[in-house]
Scaffold this motif. Structure first.
Motif, short mmCIF file in Angstrom:
data_model
loop_
_atom_site.label_atom_id
_atom_site.label_comp_id
_atom_site.label_asym_id
_atom_site.label_seq_id
_atom_site.Cartn_x
_atom_site.Cartn_y
_atom_site.Cartn_z
N VAL A 193 -29.59 -3.70 -9.04
CA VAL A 193 -28.87 -3.56 -10.30
C VAL A 193 -29.44 -4.51 -11.35
O VAL A 193 -29.61 -4.14 -12.51
N LYS A 194 -29.76 -5.73 -10.94
CA LYS A 194 -30.31 -6.72 -11.87
C LYS A 194 -31.59 -6.22 -12.53
O LYS A 194 -31.76 -6.30 -13.75
N VAL A 195 -32.51 -5.69 -11.73
CA VAL A 195 -33.78 -5.22 -12.26
C VAL A 195 -33.57 -4.05 -13.21
O VAL A 195 -34.20 -3.96 -14.27
N ARG A 196 -32.66 -3.16 -12.84
CA ARG A 196 -32.39 -2.01 -13.72
C ARG A 196 -31.78 -2.47 -15.05
O ARG A 196 -32.17 -1.96 -16.12
N VAL A 197 -30.87 -3.41 -15.01
CA VAL A 197 -30.25 -3.92 -16.24
C VAL A 197 -31.29 -4.62 -17.10
O VAL A 197 -31.30 -4.49 -18.34
N GLN A 198 -32.21 -5.36 -16.47
CA GLN A 198 -33.18 -6.15 -17.22
C GLN A 198 -34.32 -5.32 -17.80
O GLN A 198 -34.87 -5.67 -18.84
N THR A 199 -34.67 -4.24 -17.14
CA THR A 199 -35.87 -3.49 -17.55
C THR A 199 -35.57 -2.15 -18.20
O THR A 199 -36.49 -1.50 -18.68
N GLN A 200 -34.31 -1.74 -18.21
CA GLN A 200 -33.96 -0.45 -18.82
C GLN A 200 -32.87 -0.69 -19.87
O GLN A 200 -31.68 -0.61 -19.57
N PRO A 201 -33.25 -0.99 -21.11
CA PRO A 201 -32.26 -1.25 -22.16
C PRO A 201 -31.29 -0.09 -22.31
O PRO A 201 -31.68 1.08 -22.31
N GLY A 202 -30.02 -0.42 -22.42
CA GLY A 202 -28.99 0.59 -22.57
C GLY A 202 -28.45 1.11 -21.26
O GLY A 202 -27.47 1.88 -21.26
N PHE A 203 -29.04 0.72 -20.14
CA PHE A 203 -28.53 1.20 -18.85
C PHE A 203 -27.13 0.68 -18.59
O PHE A 203 -26.23 1.44 -18.23
N ALA A 204 -26.92 -0.59 -18.76
CA ALA A 204 -25.61 -1.20 -18.54
C ALA A 204 -25.62 -2.59 -19.15
O ALA A 204 -26.67 -3.18 -19.40
N ARG A 205 -24.41 -3.13 -19.35
CA ARG A 205 -24.31 -4.49 -19.89
C ARG A 205 -24.53 -5.53 -18.79
O ARG A 205 -25.01 -6.62 -19.05
N GLY A 206 -24.14 -5.20 -17.57
CA GLY A 206 -24.26 -6.15 -16.47
C GLY A 206 -23.86 -5.52 -15.15
O GLY A 206 -23.96 -4.30 -14.96
#
Length: 246
Positions: A191-204
């Motif tokens: 989840v961390k990598v997805r949040v960090q590398t995909q803007p707009g995916f999720a806030r956290g």
């Protein structure tokens, strides 16, 4: 011997920290509950009652391999892994984006510039919650299970072989602990990598985890477990072996 005493002795260290064969034998005698006769009782003494050696009482000390000892190792793992990884979240954020989009994030310095321009200072700590929770869980398992497996393997080996091959026991114990630790870490890392590398995916983590599960299923959280093991297990083996023999 009452149940509490047997339980206490079952948690005692077996032999890994004894500096000499004589000391290791003494430690094993204590574990097995044997009476320890002083040299004065053996030489020139007519007393039929052996003198039993008593371990010094050290108030405030945590007894090795007691439940409190494992709890302390777990707490230490949380502090040493969770807090430190959270503190370097900005560096980890740039690193992950350099791996995903090297054309945009060409270097560490330029990567920080891109993040600052596009997301502001707050963007540097995107993903800090899954980082904190994930590496706290990893640290708890890493340090706690390492001590458990170290004692477990040394007890299987027996006093002589555990003392002779103690470095192998350190390596095996740390590898076993890291396997479990990475299972605890992997969902948070995904989840961390997805949040960090995909803007707009999720806030956290709170909105990112359920969104990730909806799109890829629970099994998707563990897609990176094998490379994670490949990175973390050798590192942890060398780390604990160095700690123990340093």
């Amino acid at each position: 011997m009452d149940l509490a005493e047997r339980s206490r002795q079952s948690f005692l260290p077996s032999f890994l920290y004894s500096p000499s064969p004589a000391a290791r034998t003494l430690a094993v005698d204590r574990i097995l509950g044997r009476s320890l006769v002083s040299p004065a009782a053996e030489v020139g003494s007519t007393s039929p009652t052996p003198i039993v050696a008593q371990a010094p009482n050290e108030p405030g000390k945590i007894e090795m391999y007691s439940p409190m000892f494992y709890a302390a190792c777990t707490a230490g793992g949380i502090a040493s892994c969770g807090l430190t990884h959270m503190a370097v979240t900005p560096l980890d954020l740039v690193k992950c984006n350099m791996q995903i989009d090297p054309a945009k994030y060409k270097s560490i310095s330029s990567g920080f510039g891109v993040l600052l321009k596009e997301q502001g200072v707050r963007g540097f700590f995107r993903g800090w919650v899954p980082t904190l929770l994930g590496y706290s869980a990893q640290g708890a398992c890493k340090f706690g299970f390492y001590e458990f497996f170290k004692k477990y393997y040394s007890d299987i080996a027996g006093p002589e072989y555990a003392a002779k091959y103690k470095t192998l026991i350190y390596l095996a114990g740390s590898a076993s602990a890291e396997v479990i630790a990475d299972v605890a870490l992997c969902p948070f890392e995904a989840v961390k990598v997805r949040v960090q590398t995909q803007p707009g995916f999720a806030r956290g983590l709170s909105d990112g985890l359920p969104k990730f599960v909806r799109s890829e299923g629970v099994s998707g959280l563990y897609k990176g477990i094998v490379p994670l093991w490949g990175r973390q297990i050798p590192y942890t083996m060398m780390k604990f072996a160095s700690f123990e023999t340093g």
